[in-house]
Scaffold this motif. Structure first.
Motif, mmCIF file in Angstrom:
data_model
loop_
_atom_site.group_PDB
_atom_site.id
_atom_site.type_symbol
_atom_site.label_atom_id
_atom_site.label_comp_id
_atom_site.label_asym_id
_atom_site.label_seq_id
_atom_site.Cartn_x
_atom_site.Cartn_y
_atom_site.Cartn_z
ATOM 1 N N GLU A 246 138.708 92.310 72.183
ATOM 2 C CA GLU A 246 138.932 91.155 73.035
ATOM 3 C C GLU A 246 137.590 90.519 73.367
ATOM 4 O O GLU A 246 136.638 91.210 73.713
ATOM 5 C CB GLU A 246 139.630 91.603 74.325
ATOM 6 N N GLU A 247 137.517 89.191 73.237
ATOM 7 C CA GLU A 247 136.311 88.439 73.596
ATOM 8 C C GLU A 247 136.466 87.979 75.048
ATOM 9 O O GLU A 247 137.443 87.315 75.381
ATOM 10 C CB GLU A 247 136.132 87.223 72.685
ATOM 11 N N SER B 240 122.241 83.785 78.355
ATOM 12 C CA SER B 240 123.429 84.642 78.388
ATOM 13 C C SER B 240 123.053 86.016 77.858
ATOM 14 O O SER B 240 122.064 86.176 77.147
ATOM 15 C CB SER B 240 124.555 84.041 77.542
ATOM 16 N N ILE B 241 123.841 86.998 78.262
ATOM 17 C CA ILE B 241 123.705 88.354 77.735
ATOM 18 C C ILE B 241 125.045 88.744 77.129
ATOM 19 O O ILE B 241 126.078 88.150 77.471
ATOM 20 C CB ILE B 241 123.277 89.373 78.819
ATOM 21 N N GLN B 242 125.016 89.730 76.242
ATOM 22 C CA GLN B 242 126.243 90.220 75.617
ATOM 23 C C GLN B 242 126.232 91.734 75.621
ATOM 24 O O GLN B 242 125.169 92.350 75.509
ATOM 25 C CB GLN B 242 126.334 89.717 74.178
ATOM 26 N N TYR B 243 127.411 92.314 75.762
ATOM 27 C CA TYR B 243 127.534 93.760 75.676
ATOM 28 C C TYR B 243 128.957 94.138 75.305
ATOM 29 O O TYR B 243 129.872 93.315 75.381
ATOM 30 C CB TYR B 243 127.083 94.458 76.968
ATOM 31 N N SER C 287 139.060 100.984 80.256
ATOM 32 C CA SER C 287 139.606 102.321 80.512
ATOM 33 C C SER C 287 141.132 102.343 80.623
ATOM 34 O O SER C 287 141.756 103.322 80.256
ATOM 35 C CB SER C 287 138.981 102.923 81.768
ATOM 36 N N ASN C 288 141.750 101.258 81.089
ATOM 37 C CA ASN C 288 143.201 101.296 81.304
ATOM 38 C C ASN C 288 144.017 101.181 80.015
ATOM 39 O O ASN C 288 145.148 101.644 79.957
ATOM 40 C CB ASN C 288 143.645 100.226 82.306
ATOM 41 N N ASP C 289 143.443 100.540 78.952
ATOM 42 C CA ASP C 289 144.229 100.379 77.732
ATOM 43 C C ASP C 289 143.462 100.693 76.445
ATOM 44 O O ASP C 289 144.013 100.573 75.354
ATOM 45 C CB ASP C 289 144.819 98.964 77.651
ATOM 46 N N GLY C 290 142.197 101.082 76.559
ATOM 47 C CA GLY C 290 141.415 101.457 75.388
ATOM 48 C C GLY C 290 140.985 100.312 74.500
ATOM 49 O O GLY C 290 140.469 100.534 73.402
ATOM 50 N N ARG D 91 138.708 97.557 72.978
ATOM 51 C CA ARG D 91 137.266 97.339 72.844
ATOM 52 C C ARG D 91 136.981 95.875 73.196
ATOM 53 O O ARG D 91 137.621 94.972 72.655
ATOM 54 C CB ARG D 91 136.847 97.647 71.418
ATOM 55 N N CYS D 92 136.038 95.670 74.115
ATOM 56 C CA CYS D 92 135.754 94.326 74.609
ATOM 57 C C CYS D 92 134.316 93.920 74.314
ATOM 58 O O CYS D 92 133.387 94.715 74.479
ATOM 59 C CB CYS D 92 135.977 94.261 76.122
#
Length: 147
Positions: free
Chosen positions: A8-9, A76-79, A84-87, A89-90
């Motif tokens: 998810e972005e 801007s920064i990115q990471y 934790s609630n649905d696993g 990857r963001c």
């Protein structure tokens, strides 16, 4: 066959709020006493119909209790993280604006943080929990001093 990992972005916006107290510049940080102490810049998620700058202004006001205005976009920064609630990857991008305080009071901050306070730049950079946010502070201060 393995399933594809969902990514998810996400986008947030926040601010580097700077003031000069007569002894040099200070920066506002938000503190949370989780399992470990966390000090970070105020930021948050856009509401429907908001521009990124409007999000930054609203979130900084809510999280710090200060009324602020933007001077300019810093960077801007990115990471990456796994929710934790649905696993899921963001991949998150956070846009930061240089801001100054035009009113309000840090005692009016919302309950997302336990403490909000002003730090000298030197203390802020030593105290901040995230190095990428500290780099944004450095860049924002150099822009403020040039401006």
């Amino acid at each position: 066959m393995t399933g594809r990992v969902r990514v998810e972005e996400l986008v947030s916006a926040g601010g580097v709020v700077v003031r000069n107290n007569g002894n040099g510049p200070e920066v506002i940080l938000c503190g949370k006493w989780m399992p470990r102490r966390l000090w970070a810049l105020p930021k948050g998620t856009p509401e429907q119909g908001e521009t990124r700058e409007q999000t930054a202004l609203r979130e900084v006001n809510e999280e710090t209790g200060l009324q602020v205005r933007t001077q300019c976009f810093i960077d801007s920064i990115q990471y990456w993280f796994v929710r934790s609630n649905d696993g899921v990857r963001c991949h998150k991008t956070v846009l930061y604006y240089l801001m100054d305080s035009i009113g309000g009071d840090t005692t009016l901050h919302d309950n997302e943080f336990d403490e909000v306070r002003w730090f000298s730049v030197e203390d802020a950079l030593k105290t901040m929990s995230y190095g990428n946010e500290a780099e944004v502070v450095k860049k924002g201060l150099s822009m403020a001093l040039r401006g």
